[in-house]
Design a protein around this motif. Structure first.
Motif, PDB file in Angstrom:
ATOM      1  N   GLU A  62       0.851  -1.183   0.000  1.00  0.00           N
ATOM      2  CA  GLU A  62       0.000   0.000   0.000  1.00  0.00           C
ATOM      3  C   GLU A  62       0.888   1.234   0.000  1.00  0.00           C
ATOM      4  OE1 GLU A  62      -3.427   2.177   2.740  1.00  0.00           O
ATOM      5  OE2 GLU A  62      -2.454   0.352   3.445  1.00  0.00           O
ATOM      6  N   THR A  63       0.585   2.165  -0.904  1.00  0.00           N
ATOM      7  CA  THR A  63       1.328   3.416  -1.002  1.00  0.00           C
ATOM      8  C   THR A  63       0.331   4.569  -0.955  1.00  0.00           C
ATOM      9  OG1 THR A  63       2.927   2.298  -2.440  1.00  0.00           O
ATOM     10  CG2 THR A  63       3.009   4.711  -2.355  1.00  0.00           C
ATOM     11  N   ALA A  64       0.460   5.413   0.064  1.00  0.00           N
ATOM     12  CA  ALA A  64      -0.427   6.573   0.175  1.00  0.00           C
ATOM     13  C   ALA A  64      -0.018   7.619  -0.856  1.00  0.00           C
ATOM     14  CB  ALA A  64      -0.339   7.163   1.579  1.00  0.00           C
ATOM     15  N   TRP A  65      -1.004   8.372  -1.340  1.00  0.00           N
ATOM     16  CA  TRP A  65      -0.704   9.455  -2.285  1.00  0.00           C
ATOM     17  C   TRP A  65      -1.706  10.586  -2.073  1.00  0.00           C
ATOM     18  CZ3 TRP A  65      -4.304  11.174  -5.724  1.00  0.00           C
ATOM     19  CH2 TRP A  65      -5.378  10.340  -5.960  1.00  0.00           C
ATOM     20  N   HIS A  66      -1.311  11.778  -2.468  1.00  0.00           N
ATOM     21  CA  HIS A  66      -2.164  12.960  -2.317  1.00  0.00           C
ATOM     22  C   HIS A  66      -1.968  13.869  -3.526  1.00  0.00           C
ATOM     23  CE1 HIS A  66      -2.684  11.872   1.888  1.00  0.00           C
ATOM     24  NE2 HIS A  66      -1.389  11.676   1.919  1.00  0.00           N
ATOM     25  N   SER A  67      -3.046  14.540  -3.908  1.00  0.00           N
ATOM     26  CA  SER A  67      -2.965  15.585  -4.923  1.00  0.00           C
ATOM     27  C   SER A  67      -3.654  16.808  -4.343  1.00  0.00           C
ATOM     28  CB  SER A  67      -3.635  15.139  -6.225  1.00  0.00           C
ATOM     29  OG  SER A  67      -5.034  15.065  -6.052  1.00  0.00           O
ATOM     30  N   SER A  71      -7.074  12.535  -2.138  1.00  0.00           N
ATOM     31  CA  SER A  71      -6.078  11.738  -1.419  1.00  0.00           C
ATOM     32  C   SER A  71      -6.573  10.301  -1.401  1.00  0.00           C
ATOM     33  CB  SER A  71      -5.862  12.260   0.001  1.00  0.00           C
ATOM     34  OG  SER A  71      -7.042  12.152   0.743  1.00  0.00           O
ATOM     35  N   GLY A  72      -5.663   9.404  -1.248  1.00  0.00           N
ATOM     36  CA  GLY A  72      -6.034   7.997  -1.267  1.00  0.00           C
ATOM     37  C   GLY A  72      -4.816   7.122  -1.149  1.00  0.00           C
ATOM     38  N   ALA A  73      -4.920   5.927  -1.727  1.00  0.00           N
ATOM     39  CA  ALA A  73      -3.826   4.971  -1.654  1.00  0.00           C
ATOM     40  C   ALA A  73      -3.839   4.069  -2.879  1.00  0.00           C
ATOM     41  CB  ALA A  73      -3.934   4.129  -0.392  1.00  0.00           C
ATOM     42  N   ARG A  74      -2.661   3.606  -3.223  1.00  0.00           N
ATOM     43  CA  ARG A  74      -2.488   2.652  -4.310  1.00  0.00           C
ATOM     44  C   ARG A  74      -2.187   1.304  -3.667  1.00  0.00           C
ATOM     45  NH1 ARG A  74       1.884   0.469  -7.031  1.00  0.00           N
ATOM     46  NH2 ARG A  74       1.564   0.106  -9.254  1.00  0.00           N
ATOM     47  N   HIS A  75      -2.972   0.291  -4.001  1.00  0.00           N
ATOM     48  CA  HIS A  75      -2.792  -1.053  -3.457  1.00  0.00           C
ATOM     49  C   HIS A  75      -2.353  -1.983  -4.589  1.00  0.00           C
ATOM     50  CE1 HIS A  75      -4.766  -0.396   0.497  1.00  0.00           C
ATOM     51  NE2 HIS A  75      -5.341   0.586  -0.178  1.00  0.00           N
ATOM     52  N   GLU A  76      -1.260  -2.660  -4.372  1.00  0.00           N
ATOM     53  CA  GLU A  76      -0.786  -3.631  -5.362  1.00  0.00           C
ATOM     54  C   GLU A  76      -0.778  -5.016  -4.723  1.00  0.00           C
ATOM     55  OE1 GLU A  76       3.350  -4.566  -7.628  1.00  0.00           O
ATOM     56  OE2 GLU A  76       2.488  -2.569  -7.961  1.00  0.00           O
ATOM     57  N   PHE A  77      -1.441  -5.953  -5.401  1.00  0.00           N
ATOM     58  CA  PHE A  77      -1.572  -7.322  -4.909  1.00  0.00           C
ATOM     59  C   PHE A  77      -0.906  -8.286  -5.869  1.00  0.00           C
ATOM     60  CE2 PHE A  77      -5.267  -5.026  -3.436  1.00  0.00           C
ATOM     61  CZ  PHE A  77      -5.367  -5.407  -2.113  1.00  0.00           C
ATOM     62  N   MET A  78      -0.263  -9.308  -5.310  1.00  0.00           N
ATOM     63  CA  MET A  78       0.219 -10.416  -6.119  1.00  0.00           C
ATOM     64  C   MET A  78      -0.495 -11.661  -5.603  1.00  0.00           C
ATOM     65  SD  MET A  78       4.057 -11.824  -6.931  1.00  0.00           S
ATOM     66  CE  MET A  78       4.565 -10.308  -7.700  1.00  0.00           C
ATOM     67  N   LEU A  79      -1.308 -12.256  -6.482  1.00  0.00           N
ATOM     68  CA  LEU A  79      -2.126 -13.406  -6.124  1.00  0.00           C
ATOM     69  C   LEU A  79      -1.647 -14.643  -6.854  1.00  0.00           C
ATOM     70  CD1 LEU A  79      -5.602 -11.682  -6.505  1.00  0.00           C
ATOM     71  CD2 LEU A  79      -4.356 -12.072  -4.391  1.00  0.00           C
ATOM     72  N   ASP A  80      -1.656 -15.774  -6.162  1.00  0.00           N
ATOM     73  CA  ASP A  80      -1.224 -17.048  -6.725  1.00  0.00           C
ATOM     74  C   ASP A  80      -2.432 -17.967  -6.860  1.00  0.00           C
ATOM     75  OD1 ASP A  80       0.164 -19.300  -7.526  1.00  0.00           O
ATOM     76  OD2 ASP A  80       0.931 -19.767  -5.524  1.00  0.00           O
ATOM     77  N   PHE A  81      -2.760 -18.327  -8.102  1.00  0.00           N
ATOM     78  CA  PHE A  81      -3.828 -19.278  -8.387  1.00  0.00           C
ATOM     79  C   PHE A  81      -3.141 -20.582  -8.762  1.00  0.00           C
ATOM     80  CE2 PHE A  81      -5.599 -15.113  -9.209  1.00  0.00           C
ATOM     81  CZ  PHE A  81      -6.871 -15.177  -8.654  1.00  0.00           C
ATOM     82  N   ASP A  82      -3.153 -21.560  -7.862  1.00  0.00           N
ATOM     83  CA  ASP A  82      -2.398 -22.796  -8.041  1.00  0.00           C
ATOM     84  C   ASP A  82      -3.353 -23.971  -8.229  1.00  0.00           C
ATOM     85  OD1 ASP A  82      -0.284 -24.518  -8.226  1.00  0.00           O
ATOM     86  OD2 ASP A  82       0.220 -24.480  -6.096  1.00  0.00           O
ATOM     87  N   ALA A 110     -11.142   4.048  -7.790  1.00  0.00           N
ATOM     88  CA  ALA A 110     -11.114   4.846  -9.007  1.00  0.00           C
ATOM     89  C   ALA A 110     -10.608   4.048 -10.198  1.00  0.00           C
ATOM     90  CB  ALA A 110     -10.237   6.081  -8.796  1.00  0.00           C
ATOM     91  N   ASP A 111      -9.711   3.092  -9.939  1.00  0.00           N
ATOM     92  CA  ASP A 111      -9.131   2.326 -11.037  1.00  0.00           C
ATOM     93  C   ASP A 111      -8.705   0.965 -10.511  1.00  0.00           C
ATOM     94  OD1 ASP A 111      -8.294   1.923 -13.672  1.00  0.00           O
ATOM     95  OD2 ASP A 111      -6.254   2.605 -13.239  1.00  0.00           O
ATOM     96  N   ALA A 112      -8.991  -0.067 -11.263  1.00  0.00           N
ATOM     97  CA  ALA A 112      -8.573  -1.429 -10.925  1.00  0.00           C
ATOM     98  C   ALA A 112      -8.031  -2.061 -12.196  1.00  0.00           C
ATOM     99  CB  ALA A 112      -9.747  -2.227 -10.377  1.00  0.00           C
ATOM    100  N   VAL A 132      -3.551  -3.951  -9.467  1.00  0.00           N
ATOM    101  CA  VAL A 132      -3.353  -2.629  -8.843  1.00  0.00           C
ATOM    102  C   VAL A 132      -4.708  -1.962  -8.700  1.00  0.00           C
ATOM    103  CG1 VAL A 132      -2.242  -0.398  -9.040  1.00  0.00           C
ATOM    104  CG2 VAL A 132      -1.048  -2.450  -9.828  1.00  0.00           C
ATOM    105  N   LEU A 133      -4.999  -1.487  -7.480  1.00  0.00           N
ATOM    106  CA  LEU A 133      -6.226  -0.741  -7.215  1.00  0.00           C
ATOM    107  C   LEU A 133      -5.853   0.643  -6.708  1.00  0.00           C
ATOM    108  CD1 LEU A 133      -7.250  -3.753  -7.038  1.00  0.00           C
ATOM    109  CD2 LEU A 133      -8.989  -2.869  -5.521  1.00  0.00           C
ATOM    110  N   LEU A 134      -6.506   1.646  -7.253  1.00  0.00           N
ATOM    111  CA  LEU A 134      -6.306   3.020  -6.830  1.00  0.00           C
ATOM    112  C   LEU A 134      -7.555   3.462  -6.077  1.00  0.00           C
ATOM    113  CD1 LEU A 134      -4.474   5.510  -6.935  1.00  0.00           C
ATOM    114  CD2 LEU A 134      -5.640   6.152  -9.041  1.00  0.00           C
ATOM    115  N   LEU A 135      -7.398   3.752  -4.776  1.00  0.00           N
ATOM    116  CA  LEU A 135      -8.524   4.153  -3.932  1.00  0.00           C
ATOM    117  C   LEU A 135      -8.486   5.640  -3.657  1.00  0.00           C
ATOM    118  CD1 LEU A 135      -8.516   1.041  -3.360  1.00  0.00           C
ATOM    119  CD2 LEU A 135      -9.303   1.638  -1.093  1.00  0.00           C
ATOM    120  N   LEU A 136      -9.664   6.254  -3.689  1.00  0.00           N
ATOM    121  CA  LEU A 136      -9.819   7.655  -3.315  1.00  0.00           C
ATOM    122  C   LEU A 136     -10.640   7.735  -2.042  1.00  0.00           C
ATOM    123  CD1 LEU A 136     -10.831   9.179  -6.773  1.00  0.00           C
ATOM    124  CD2 LEU A 136      -8.559   9.103  -5.759  1.00  0.00           C
ATOM    125  N   GLU A 137     -10.263   8.619  -1.146  1.00  0.00           N
ATOM    126  CA  GLU A 137     -11.044   8.843   0.055  1.00  0.00           C
ATOM    127  C   GLU A 137     -12.261   9.675  -0.299  1.00  0.00           C
ATOM    128  OE1 GLU A 137      -8.551  10.590   3.016  1.00  0.00           O
ATOM    129  OE2 GLU A 137      -7.213   8.861   3.080  1.00  0.00           O
TER     130      GLU A 137
END
Length: 139
Positions: A62-67, A71-82, A110-112, A132-137
């Motif tokens: 998770e990386t917080a960001w502001h303009s 303001s919000g956060a960028r969430h990056e996930f790595m998922l394993d489908f086995d 805002a973006d997935a 990657v998910l971009l969340l806005l508050e």
């Protein structure tokens, strides 16, 4: 035991004890501590639910960001489908993620997007997806 001794001392000294016949107070059990779920917890749960419970979470950053306006956060996930069943769920995940309506209180997705897919075929079929998910508050 201490309670009974104090009552006996009060009786001998001639003190009036109105609570002598009252039952001993019951011990209250402590409430179990339940930590609050954070936004990260809610986002992670929503992503794993969208993956039909067939994915293992390898990483979540998770990386917080502001303009000036947001303001919000960028969430990056790595998922394993086995496994074959999990890979089918992974393919459904790839198709559903960009248009999925997430319900995360106080936030708007805002973006997935899918950033990377590593799909290995064969006897041990496996797919690793980076999303990657971009969340806005809100507010």
């Amino acid at each position: 035991m201490l309670h009974e001794a104090l009552i006996e001392i009060a009786r001998i000294a001639g003190f009036e004890t109105k609570s002598a016949d009252a039952p001993a107070p019951t011990r209250q059990t402590a409430r179990r501590y339940r930590p609050r779920r954070t936004v990260s917890d809610r986002v992670r749960e929503a992503v794993l639910t969208l993956a039909e419970g067939k994915a293992s979470l390898l990483t979540h950053e998770e990386t917080a960001w502001h303009s000036i306006t947001f303001s919000g956060a960028r969430h990056e996930f790595m998922l394993d489908f086995d496994g074959i069943e999990a890979v089918v769920a992974g393919e459904n995940f790839l198709e559903a993620l960009p248009d999925h309506e997430f319900a995360i209180p106080g936030h708007l997705v805002a973006d997935a997007t899918i950033r990377e897919v590593d799909h290995r075929f064969g006897a041990n079929e496996r797919m690793v997806v980076t999303a990657v998910l971009l969340l806005l508050e809100e507010g």
